[in-house]
Design an enzyme around this catalytic site. Structure first.
Site, PDB file in Angstrom:
ATOM      1  N   ARG A   1     -11.838  -3.506  -2.436  1.00 35.06           N
ATOM      2  CA  ARG A   1     -11.057  -2.723  -1.441  1.00 35.06           C
ATOM      3  C   ARG A   1     -11.184  -3.432  -0.085  1.00 35.06           C
ATOM      4  O   ARG A   1     -12.121  -3.203   0.696  1.00 35.06           O
ATOM      5  CB  ARG A   1     -11.585  -1.294  -1.355  1.00 35.06           C
TER       6      ARG A   1
ATOM      7  N   ARG B   1      -6.693  -9.842  -9.579  1.00 32.39           N
ATOM      8  CA  ARG B   1      -7.700  -9.342  -8.614  1.00 32.39           C
ATOM      9  C   ARG B   1      -8.927  -8.746  -9.316  1.00 32.39           C
ATOM     10  O   ARG B   1      -9.915  -8.441  -8.661  1.00 32.39           O
ATOM     11  CB  ARG B   1      -7.067  -8.324  -7.670  1.00 32.39           C
TER      12      ARG B   1
ATOM     13  N   GLN C   1      -2.210  -1.288 -12.506  1.00 33.26           N
ATOM     14  CA  GLN C   1      -1.515  -1.490 -11.212  1.00 33.26           C
ATOM     15  C   GLN C   1      -1.976  -2.797 -10.581  1.00 33.26           C
ATOM     16  O   GLN C   1      -3.155  -3.131 -10.568  1.00 33.26           O
ATOM     17  CB  GLN C   1      -1.843  -0.313 -10.287  1.00 33.26           C
TER      18      GLN C   1
ATOM     19  N   HIS D   1      -2.530  -9.242  -0.989  1.00 27.94           N
ATOM     20  CA  HIS D   1      -2.671  -7.869  -0.469  1.00 27.94           C
ATOM     21  C   HIS D   1      -3.645  -7.831   0.727  1.00 27.94           C
ATOM     22  O   HIS D   1      -4.685  -7.170   0.667  1.00 27.94           O
ATOM     23  CB  HIS D   1      -3.192  -6.997  -1.623  1.00 27.94           C
TER      24      HIS D   1
ATOM     25  N   GLU E   1       1.312  -7.622   3.612  1.00 29.09           N
ATOM     26  CA  GLU E   1       1.130  -8.254   2.295  1.00 29.09           C
ATOM     27  C   GLU E   1       2.384  -9.060   1.922  1.00 29.09           C
ATOM     28  O   GLU E   1       3.436  -8.480   1.650  1.00 29.09           O
ATOM     29  CB  GLU E   1       0.891  -7.168   1.245  1.00 29.09           C
TER      30      GLU E   1
HETATM   31  O1  TA6 Z   1       0.533  -2.532  -1.323  1.00 27.02           O
HETATM   32  C1  TA6 Z   1       0.598  -1.155  -1.084  1.00 27.02           C
HETATM   33  C2  TA6 Z   1       0.173  -0.439  -2.351  1.00 27.02           C
HETATM   34  O2  TA6 Z   1       1.039  -0.743  -3.421  1.00 27.02           O
HETATM   35  C3  TA6 Z   1       0.121   1.053  -2.062  1.00 27.02           C
HETATM   36  O3  TA6 Z   1       1.153   1.748  -2.743  1.00 27.02           O
HETATM   37  C4  TA6 Z   1      -1.270   1.454  -2.529  1.00 27.02           C
HETATM   38  O4  TA6 Z   1      -1.250   1.809  -3.903  1.00 27.02           O
HETATM   39  C5  TA6 Z   1      -2.034   0.162  -2.281  1.00 27.02           C
HETATM   40  O5  TA6 Z   1      -1.152  -0.850  -2.743  1.00 27.02           O
HETATM   41  C6  TA6 Z   1      -3.420   0.084  -2.875  1.00 27.02           C
HETATM   42  O6  TA6 Z   1      -3.338  -0.028  -4.265  1.00 27.02           O
HETATM   43  P1  TA6 Z   1      -4.748  -0.077  -5.065  1.00 27.02           P
HETATM   44  O7  TA6 Z   1      -4.364  -0.270  -6.515  1.00 27.02           O
HETATM   45  O8  TA6 Z   1      -5.523  -1.257  -4.521  1.00 27.02           O
HETATM   46  O9  TA6 Z   1      -5.460   1.212  -4.774  1.00 27.02           O
END
Ligand code: TA6
Length: 319
Positions: free
Chosen positions: A77, A107, A102, A188, A293
């Site tokens: 994070r 990563r 996601q 990111h 990002e």
């Molecule tokens: O880049 C923005 C995003 O897609 C937000 O929608 C939020 O989900 C963020 O990434 C963080 O995602 P994560 O999977 O690291 O919690």
């Protein structure tokens, strides 16, 4: 395409003057320039977790959560997580990435440190000092779970180049197999700011963005700058100009220059979303971070067997 700084050559043992230092441990690579700038890269995710610049390198440019998990058990994070081969939640079904988590697996995988190379300044001009660290992620090194979920033969080389007041991060994706695949990529980046309420983001005017907070629909960005006064989660697409800038307190703080990437996501979770993330600490950390990002996330990059793609960013600290 931006002018890429000349690729640093291998460190010449006979170069005059103080040399960049590189420390390699089992989990992290740290590089420091003679003028004090430094970068720290975890092998987990090839995640840059610190980039310091300024006189004596005492300005930290990246935000890292105080609860960031750094043991390789989950994505970090903060810093600069590498998003590949899919951005965001993958397509629900019927897509090669549908079974991935996601933001994909890059990563959340262990990368290999491939080595370093540097450019020494000629004479007293230390602004030319730089050091490049290379990291690799290969399909053969993926976990069984990720390999099963995305069974393509690929290789990614991620180059992190530390310069005076700049950090360049570039990805080179190669299809090592016979079967074509498509991917998305995004860096990111969690920029560190003193006070989000005093920040303005420019370089996004005249573009179309998807507003994921409002209605996940497309909107036109007409105002010359964007302030953050609540949760923001916007995907700016096909941006003509290559640089997105951050001003803080009326002064230029960062330039983020895209290289062969056309999209930029701007994200700040604000109060509730920040509280809702267990690894986002302190809870009011949203006041000191801003995600800018860069990526190719609107549609898919396609690579046939043997083809490769390169893109990335140059971040400049303007303090
Ligand atoms: O880049 C923005 C995003 O897609 C937000 O929608 C939020 O989900 C963020 O990434 C963080 O995602 P994560 O999977 O690291 O919690």
């Amino acid at each position: 395409m931006v002018d890429r700084p000349s690729r640093p050559s291998a460190i010449s043992p006979t170069a005059a003057g103080p040399q960049p230092q590189v420390d390699v441990s089992d989990d992290k690579v740290t590089a420091r320039l003679p003028t004090g700038e430094s970068v720290e890269v975890l092998l987990h995710g090839a995640t840059v977790i610190s980039w310091k610049s300024g006189s004596k390198g005492n300005t930290e440019n990246l935000w890292l959560s105080e609860a960031a998990v750094l043991d390789g058990s989950k994505p970090v994070r903060g810093g600069v997580p590498v998003v590949f081969p899919v951005f965001g939640p993958p397509p629900k079904s019927g897509h090669a990435t549908s079974s991935l988590p996601q933001h994909g697996f890059a990563r959340n995988s262990r990368w290999e440190y491939l080595g370093k190379s540097s450019t020494e300044s000629t004479g007293d001009n230390t602004s030319e000092n730089s050091i490049k660290l290379d990291f690799g992620l290969y399909s053969s090194a993926l976990s069984d779970t990720f390999r099963k979920a995305w069974p393509y033969d690929f290789g990614v080389v991620y180059s992190v180049t530390l310069g005076k007041d700049s950090l360049q991060t570039m990805m080179n994706v190669r299809n090592e197999g016979k079967e074509g695949f498509e991917f998305q990529v995004l860096l990111h980046t969690y920029l560190r700011v003193k006070d989000i309420s005093k920040c303005q983001i420019t370089g996004l005017a005249g573009t179309t963005y998807t507003d994921k907070v409002l209605d996940a629909k497309d909107h036109s960005s007409t105002s010359p700058s964007l302030s953050i006064t609540g949760e923001v989660d916007r995907v700016y697409k096909s941006i003509k100009q290559s640089t997105t800038s951050v001003q803080e307190d009326g002064k230029s703080r960062f330039d983020v220059v895209r290289d062969n990437l056309e999209d930029t996501v701007v994200w700040n979770p604000w109060i509730e979303k920040a509280k809702g993330m267990g690894d986002f600490k302190p809870d009011d950390g949203y006041k000191n971070m801003l995600c800018v990002e860069v990526g190719a996330v609107d549609g898919w990059q396609k690579l046939e067997g043997g083809e490769s793609w390169e893109g990335g960013q140059i971040m400049k600290s303007l303090l």
